[in-house]
Design an enzyme around this catalytic site. Structure first.
Site, PDB file in Angstrom:
ATOM      1  CB  SER A 125      42.653  56.442  17.947  1.00  0.00           C
ATOM      2  OG  SER A 125      43.369  57.004  19.018  1.00  0.00           O
ATOM      3  CE1 TYR A 150      40.147  53.049  21.408  1.00  0.00           C
ATOM      4  CE2 TYR A 150      42.080  54.418  21.811  1.00  0.00           C
ATOM      5  CZ  TYR A 150      40.844  54.238  21.226  1.00  0.00           C
ATOM      6  OH  TYR A 150      40.314  55.233  20.455  1.00  0.00           O
ATOM      7  CE  LYS A 154      39.538  53.026  17.760  1.00  0.00           C
ATOM      8  NZ  LYS A 154      38.189  52.941  17.168  1.00  0.00           N
ATOM      9  CG  ASN A 180      43.029  63.664  23.354  1.00  0.00           C
ATOM     10  OD1 ASN A 180      43.902  63.342  22.545  1.00  0.00           O
ATOM     11  ND2 ASN A 180      42.947  63.126  24.553  1.00  0.00           N
ATOM     12  N   GLY A 297      50.165  53.085  29.785  1.00  0.00           N
ATOM     13  CA  GLY A 297      49.572  53.191  28.452  1.00  0.00           C
ATOM     14  C   GLY A 297      49.510  54.597  27.899  1.00  0.00           C
TER      15      GLY A 297
END
Length: 340
Positions: A125, A150, A154, A180, A297
């Site tokens: 990501s 999250y 990654k 995205n 975040g």
């Protein structure tokens, strides 16, 4: 046909990648625990590709079940690892869930395929970049401290994979850093199907447009951007899926050794408010939205430099924002007409 394990293969990106694998002559084998997917997607996939792909339902964190799977499905030549939880906001509220599932599943896979010649494609990501100093961000940009659990999973996963290549536990790895993903397959038979309240913008847009949600909340309008809302690099999921096939083909080349990373985006950024406007312009449907506070975040703005992907991976995104919005809307309408 090379047999490819697709973990999370009934999920959003996984299901579209299964379609592209079959189109390219591969034999997909799907593993999914259905924690954030739906078994009906297996039948939808079958309608698109013309047959029902091999499917195994279990949690990759269950080592005993994973070992039984490996014995039952010999000859796996490649692994595309999607299976993971992926919501930034949820990860902030429930970090241990994310660390357990996202890291343990990867480590277990590497353990069971340690002595087997399977090339590995990892679903990474753009969150690994945090808030980049320079935009567009290249693959050489420093990996900054993650702004969410999250994103941290990654980063940790990429480090694990690099170490596994150095040790020889896995020979070839490509990490694909997604921006995205949005949109749906042109058939409108598969698309983004979140369980419960969507965590991503576009399904929230389509669910609001269809009447499932009352309104959209735009998280912040005071960022340093053209209209105050966050900027992201939105990419059509079909383009994204094709990149996984390109990664397998690159690793099949004997010149490829070790570990590499590639950005998967369009190279352009759009604000949240621009995406809302694009949906309205493309579909003719007006959306009810409000401005809310910033979401913990979230990165202010990020979009990718995709030069390396074009030159080395031989891949570029083809489908624009209008196609992304139109296909997402067709998928939402299909869901409303075919409730589970």
């Amino acid at each position: 046909m090379a047999k490819i394990l697709v973990t999370g293969g009934l999920g959003y990106i996984g299901s579209h990648t299964v379609v592209e694998l079959v189109a390219a002559g591969y034999e997909p084998v799907i593993v999914d625990d259905l924690s954030n997917s739906n078994i009906k997607i297996l039948d939808q996939l079958s309608k698109i590709i013309g047959f029902k792909p091999a499917f195994h339902q279990f949690d990759l964190c269950d080592m005993e079940k994973l070992e039984k799977f490996v014995a039952a499905e010999p000859g796996i030549e490649g692994i595309i690892h999607f299976a993971a939880f992926k919501a930034v906001g949820e990860s902030v509220k429930n970090p241990l869930k994310y660390y357990h599932t996202n890291i343990a599943s990867l480590v277990n896979l590497l353990k069971v395929y340690k002595d087997k010649p399977a090339d590995f494609v990892f679903s990474s990501s753009c969150t690994v970049y945090g808030q980049p100093d320079i935009l567009p961000v290249t693959e050489d940009a420093p990996v900054k401290p993650a702004q969410s659990p999250y994103g941290n999973t990654k980063q940790i996963a990429e480090e694990i994979l690099k170490d596994a290549v150095v040790s020889g536990d896995v020979k070839k790895v490509i990490a694909l850093r997604y921006f995205n993903p949005v949109g749906a397959h042109e058939s409108a038979l598969i698309g983004e199907l979140p369980n419960g309240v969507p965590q991503n913008l576009v399904p929230f847009i389509t669910q609001t447009a269809i009447g499932k949600r009352e309104k959209i909340t735009v998280f912040g309008n005071d960022y340093n951007t053209k209209d105050g809302s966050c900027i992201r690099d939105y990419i059509h999921v079909v383009d994204l899926a094709k990149a996984h096939v390109a990664a397998l083909k690159l690793m099949a080349n004997n010149d490829f050794k070790g570990y590499d990373v590639f950005n998967l985006g369009t190279g352009n950024g759009n604000t949240v408010l621009e995406i809302i406007a694009a949906f309205e312009n493309t579909t003719g449907v007006k959306l009810n939205y409000e401005i809310g506070p910033r979401r913990e975040g979230d990165v202010e703005k990020v979009w990718g430099d995709v030069t390396k992907s074009a030159n080395v991976l031989k891949w570029t995104a083809k489908l624009g924002i209008d196609v992304m919005m139109a296909s997402a809307w067709e998928w939402e309408k299909y869901l409303s007409q075919n409730p589970s």
